[in-house]
Write a protein that holds these residues in place. Structure first.
Motif, PDB file in Angstrom:
ATOM      1  N   PHE A  73     -73.199 -35.490  -6.232  1.00 24.92           N
ATOM      2  CA  PHE A  73     -74.111 -36.549  -6.662  1.00 24.92           C
ATOM      3  C   PHE A  73     -73.873 -37.775  -5.780  1.00 24.92           C
ATOM      4  CE2 PHE A  73     -73.823 -33.747 -10.283  1.00 24.92           C
ATOM      5  CZ  PHE A  73     -75.139 -33.682 -10.724  1.00 24.92           C
ATOM      6  N   PRO A  74     -74.483 -37.792  -4.590  1.00 26.44           N
ATOM      7  CA  PRO A  74     -74.279 -38.915  -3.667  1.00 26.44           C
ATOM      8  C   PRO A  74     -74.803 -40.235  -4.218  1.00 26.44           C
ATOM      9  CG  PRO A  74     -75.230 -37.006  -2.552  1.00 26.44           C
ATOM     10  CD  PRO A  74     -75.316 -36.736  -4.016  1.00 26.44           C
ATOM     11  N   GLN A  75     -75.765 -40.161  -5.144  1.00 22.04           N
ATOM     12  CA  GLN A  75     -76.311 -41.391  -5.727  1.00 22.04           C
ATOM     13  C   GLN A  75     -75.748 -41.568  -7.146  1.00 22.04           C
ATOM     14  OE1 GLN A  75     -80.584 -41.977  -4.969  1.00 22.04           O
ATOM     15  NE2 GLN A  75     -80.488 -40.236  -3.566  1.00 22.04           N
ATOM     16  N   GLU A  76     -76.506 -41.192  -8.171  1.00 23.84           N
ATOM     17  CA  GLU A  76     -76.011 -41.289  -9.542  1.00 23.84           C
ATOM     18  C   GLU A  76     -76.018 -39.910 -10.192  1.00 23.84           C
ATOM     19  OE1 GLU A  76     -78.381 -44.420 -11.418  1.00 23.84           O
ATOM     20  OE2 GLU A  76     -76.714 -45.789 -11.086  1.00 23.84           O
ATOM     21  N   ARG A  77     -75.188 -39.767 -11.221  1.00 22.90           N
ATOM     22  CA  ARG A  77     -74.984 -38.462 -11.842  1.00 22.90           C
ATOM     23  C   ARG A  77     -76.082 -38.170 -12.882  1.00 22.90           C
ATOM     24  NH1 ARG A  77     -70.216 -39.276 -13.733  1.00 22.90           N
ATOM     25  NH2 ARG A  77     -70.456 -38.896 -15.962  1.00 22.90           N
ATOM     26  N   TYR A  78     -77.256 -37.834 -12.373  1.00 27.97           N
ATOM     27  CA  TYR A  78     -78.378 -37.409 -13.199  1.00 27.97           C
ATOM     28  C   TYR A  78     -78.897 -36.082 -12.654  1.00 27.97           C
ATOM     29  CZ  TYR A  78     -78.528 -42.179 -15.077  1.00 27.97           C
ATOM     30  OH  TYR A  78     -78.206 -43.377 -15.689  1.00 27.97           O
ATOM     31  N   ASN A  79     -79.494 -35.277 -13.536  1.00 28.49           N
ATOM     32  CA  ASN A  79     -79.991 -33.968 -13.113  1.00 28.49           C
ATOM     33  C   ASN A  79     -80.938 -34.052 -11.926  1.00 28.49           C
ATOM     34  OD1 ASN A  79     -78.609 -32.301 -14.939  1.00 28.49           O
ATOM     35  ND2 ASN A  79     -80.100 -32.660 -16.555  1.00 28.49           N
ATOM     36  N   ASP A  80     -81.842 -35.045 -11.953  1.00 30.03           N
ATOM     37  CA  ASP A  80     -82.837 -35.129 -10.888  1.00 30.03           C
ATOM     38  C   ASP A  80     -82.275 -35.717  -9.592  1.00 30.03           C
ATOM     39  OD1 ASP A  80     -82.536 -37.737 -11.692  1.00 30.03           O
ATOM     40  OD2 ASP A  80     -84.652 -38.118 -12.077  1.00 30.03           O
ATOM     41  N   GLN A  81     -80.991 -36.062  -9.590  1.00 29.64           N
ATOM     42  CA  GLN A  81     -80.366 -36.572  -8.378  1.00 29.64           C
ATOM     43  C   GLN A  81     -79.269 -35.642  -7.862  1.00 29.64           C
ATOM     44  OE1 GLN A  81     -79.368 -40.754  -8.351  1.00 29.64           O
ATOM     45  NE2 GLN A  81     -81.012 -41.278  -9.754  1.00 29.64           N
ATOM     46  N   ALA A  82     -79.256 -34.422  -8.385  1.00 28.14           N
ATOM     47  CA  ALA A  82     -78.250 -33.452  -7.944  1.00 28.14           C
ATOM     48  C   ALA A  82     -78.445 -33.121  -6.469  1.00 28.14           C
ATOM     49  CB  ALA A  82     -78.343 -32.182  -8.789  1.00 28.14           C
ATOM     50  N   GLY A  83     -77.347 -33.139  -5.725  1.00 26.10           N
ATOM     51  CA  GLY A  83     -77.390 -32.805  -4.315  1.00 26.10           C
ATOM     52  C   GLY A  83     -77.075 -31.340  -4.086  1.00 26.10           C
ATOM     53  N   GLU A  84     -76.285 -31.064  -3.067  1.00 26.83           N
ATOM     54  CA  GLU A  84     -75.944 -29.691  -2.727  1.00 26.83           C
ATOM     55  C   GLU A  84     -74.996 -29.078  -3.768  1.00 26.83           C
ATOM     56  OE1 GLU A  84     -77.021 -27.739  -0.122  1.00 26.83           O
ATOM     57  OE2 GLU A  84     -78.480 -29.364   0.055  1.00 26.83           O
ATOM     58  N   PRO A  85     -75.165 -27.789  -4.072  1.00 22.29           N
ATOM     59  CA  PRO A  85     -74.213 -27.132  -4.980  1.00 22.29           C
ATOM     60  C   PRO A  85     -72.838 -27.011  -4.331  1.00 22.29           C
ATOM     61  CG  PRO A  85     -75.737 -25.517  -4.056  1.00 22.29           C
ATOM     62  CD  PRO A  85     -76.234 -26.867  -3.627  1.00 22.29           C
ATOM     63  N   THR A  86     -71.811 -27.085  -5.163  1.00 20.96           N
ATOM     64  CA  THR A  86     -70.442 -26.962  -4.653  1.00 20.96           C
ATOM     65  C   THR A  86     -70.011 -25.516  -4.505  1.00 20.96           C
ATOM     66  OG1 THR A  86     -69.492 -26.977  -6.889  1.00 20.96           O
ATOM     67  CG2 THR A  86     -69.804 -29.121  -5.804  1.00 20.96           C
ATOM     68  N   GLY A  87     -70.714 -24.614  -5.234  1.00 17.41           N
ATOM     69  CA  GLY A  87     -70.298 -23.216  -5.238  1.00 17.41           C
ATOM     70  C   GLY A  87     -69.308 -22.903  -6.341  1.00 17.41           C
ATOM     71  N   TYR A  88     -69.246 -23.777  -7.359  1.00 21.66           N
ATOM     72  CA  TYR A  88     -68.309 -23.582  -8.471  1.00 21.66           C
ATOM     73  C   TYR A  88     -68.972 -23.925  -9.807  1.00 21.66           C
ATOM     74  CZ  TYR A  88     -64.821 -23.245  -4.810  1.00 21.66           C
ATOM     75  OH  TYR A  88     -64.127 -22.847  -3.689  1.00 21.66           O
ATOM     76  N   VAL A  89     -68.449 -23.340 -10.871  1.00 16.23           N
ATOM     77  CA  VAL A  89     -68.969 -23.555 -12.221  1.00 16.23           C
ATOM     78  C   VAL A  89     -67.789 -23.782 -13.163  1.00 16.23           C
ATOM     79  CG1 VAL A  89     -70.025 -22.357 -14.184  1.00 16.23           C
ATOM     80  CG2 VAL A  89     -71.123 -22.273 -11.953  1.00 16.23           C
ATOM     81  N   LEU A  90     -67.960 -24.715 -14.106  1.00 17.52           N
ATOM     82  CA  LEU A  90     -66.937 -24.952 -15.132  1.00 17.52           C
ATOM     83  C   LEU A  90     -67.150 -24.014 -16.309  1.00 17.52           C
ATOM     84  CD1 LEU A  90     -64.732 -26.584 -16.699  1.00 17.52           C
ATOM     85  CD2 LEU A  90     -66.588 -28.107 -17.430  1.00 17.52           C
ATOM     86  N   VAL A  91     -66.085 -23.341 -16.721  1.00 14.61           N
ATOM     87  CA  VAL A  91     -66.069 -22.588 -17.973  1.00 14.61           C
ATOM     88  C   VAL A  91     -65.070 -23.292 -18.888  1.00 14.61           C
ATOM     89  CG1 VAL A  91     -65.668 -20.356 -19.078  1.00 14.61           C
ATOM     90  CG2 VAL A  91     -66.587 -20.439 -16.741  1.00 14.61           C
ATOM     91  N   ASP A  92     -65.587 -23.863 -19.972  1.00 16.55           N
ATOM     92  CA  ASP A  92     -64.761 -24.655 -20.888  1.00 16.55           C
ATOM     93  C   ASP A  92     -64.491 -23.825 -22.137  1.00 16.55           C
ATOM     94  OD1 ASP A  92     -63.457 -26.619 -22.268  1.00 16.55           O
ATOM     95  OD2 ASP A  92     -65.181 -27.946 -22.483  1.00 16.55           O
ATOM     96  N   VAL A  93     -63.229 -23.518 -22.365  1.00 17.15           N
ATOM     97  CA  VAL A  93     -62.837 -22.723 -23.528  1.00 17.15           C
ATOM     98  C   VAL A  93     -61.934 -23.601 -24.389  1.00 17.15           C
ATOM     99  CG1 VAL A  93     -61.891 -20.522 -24.320  1.00 17.15           C
ATOM    100  CG2 VAL A  93     -62.835 -20.710 -22.008  1.00 17.15           C
ATOM    101  N   ASP A  94     -62.408 -23.949 -25.576  1.00 16.17           N
ATOM    102  CA  ASP A  94     -61.675 -24.891 -26.419  1.00 16.17           C
ATOM    103  C   ASP A  94     -61.391 -24.278 -27.786  1.00 16.17           C
ATOM    104  OD1 ASP A  94     -60.348 -27.224 -26.871  1.00 16.17           O
ATOM    105  OD2 ASP A  94     -62.123 -28.501 -26.968  1.00 16.17           O
ATOM    106  N   GLU A  95     -60.485 -24.919 -28.524  1.00 17.69           N
ATOM    107  CA  GLU A  95     -60.114 -24.473 -29.869  1.00 17.69           C
ATOM    108  C   GLU A  95     -59.732 -22.993 -29.867  1.00 17.69           C
ATOM    109  OE1 GLU A  95     -59.601 -26.625 -32.068  1.00 17.69           O
ATOM    110  OE2 GLU A  95     -60.686 -28.329 -31.214  1.00 17.69           O
TER     111      GLU A  95
END
Length: 247
Positions: A73-95
């Motif tokens: 996100f070279p500008q601001e962290r909004y969906n419509d301002q997403a830049g290039e993909p990093t090639g990674y995904v977060l998997v959040d496992v809680d509780e």
């Protein structure tokens, strides 16, 4: 297949910062997580959480640094301002229903896992998985990866993390796992229609005929991963990585 260790992620000093405060990489994230800088605040967050002080726990998490997992996100962290993909995904496992350290140990068999650490409250894990994704397919890739993780390890995944702006809070974990040779997870190919259906699409409907009803069943391959819950019969769809965590 080696990851690009210079792959950059948007880095933020605090949760509500929308403009990136800099960029970071997986080796740098590993150093921050395993280093002493976040050790004291992580211990205090867990102490407050254990004491049942929910509001204070949430407040203390606010100044934790974080990074955007899937897109720059070279500008601001909004969906419509997403830049290039990093090639990674977060998997959040809680509780988790099992100790977080035990679950993380089982996760290391995943060929897709690049970085893994126990979350700030100590009750879950953040898995940073390599994945082939873009803005159009991102949600589908996430859901398919979540299905694989749940089926293999038997613990529910937070399914609200499919947005492009998803971030991962950093905290101290001396046993953080880093695998520079993670393989990319890809969406499985869509099945092609049977030949007779393809013909019907071109030549019009086929004449109806009487047939005997039959039931179809499908099975998933099993691999008997150590420590997996009973009933979790699916396996990782690629061979386990040969890499090990540093140090």
């Amino acid at each position: 297949m080696n990851n690009e260790e210079n792959q950059q992620f948007s880095f933020y000093r605090k949760l509500y910062n929308l403009r990136e405060d800099g960029v970071t990489s997986l080796p740098q994230l590993y150093d921050v997580i395993t280093g002493p800088k976040l050790k004291r605040i992580t211990a205090e967050i867990r102490r407050l959480d254990t004491a049942g002080k929910e509001k204070q726990t949430k407040k203390l998490k606010l100044p934790l640094p974080l990074f955007a997992a899937s897109f720059r996100f070279p500008q601001e962290r909004y969906n419509d301002q997403a830049g290039e993909p990093t090639g990674y995904v977060l998997v959040d496992v809680d509780e988790l229903s099992v100790p977080a350290a035990d679950y993380l140990e089982r996760c290391k068999a995943s060929p897709f896992l690049a970085l893994a650490y126990i979350s700030a409250r100590g009750k879950g894990v953040h898995l940073i998985c390599r994945a082939e994704t873009d803005a159009a397919t991102h949600a589908d890739v996430c859901r398919a990866l979540y299905d694989t993780v749940e089926a293999t390890l038997g613990e529910p995944v937070d399914r609200g993390c499919t947005d492009l702006t998803r971030t991962s809070l950093l905290c101290h974990h001396a046993g953080c796992y880093y695998n520079p040779q993670a393989e990319p997870f890809r969406l499985p190919p869509r099945p092609t229609a049977p030949a007779h259906r393809q013909a019907a699409a071109h030549t019009g409907p086929l004449p109806l005929r009487k047939t005997n009803a039959s039931s179809a069943t499908s099975t998933r391959p099993t691999n008997g991963s150590p420590g997996a819950k009973a009933g979790a019969t699916a396996s990782w769809s690629a061979s386990p990585s040969r890499s090990t965590a540093p140090g």
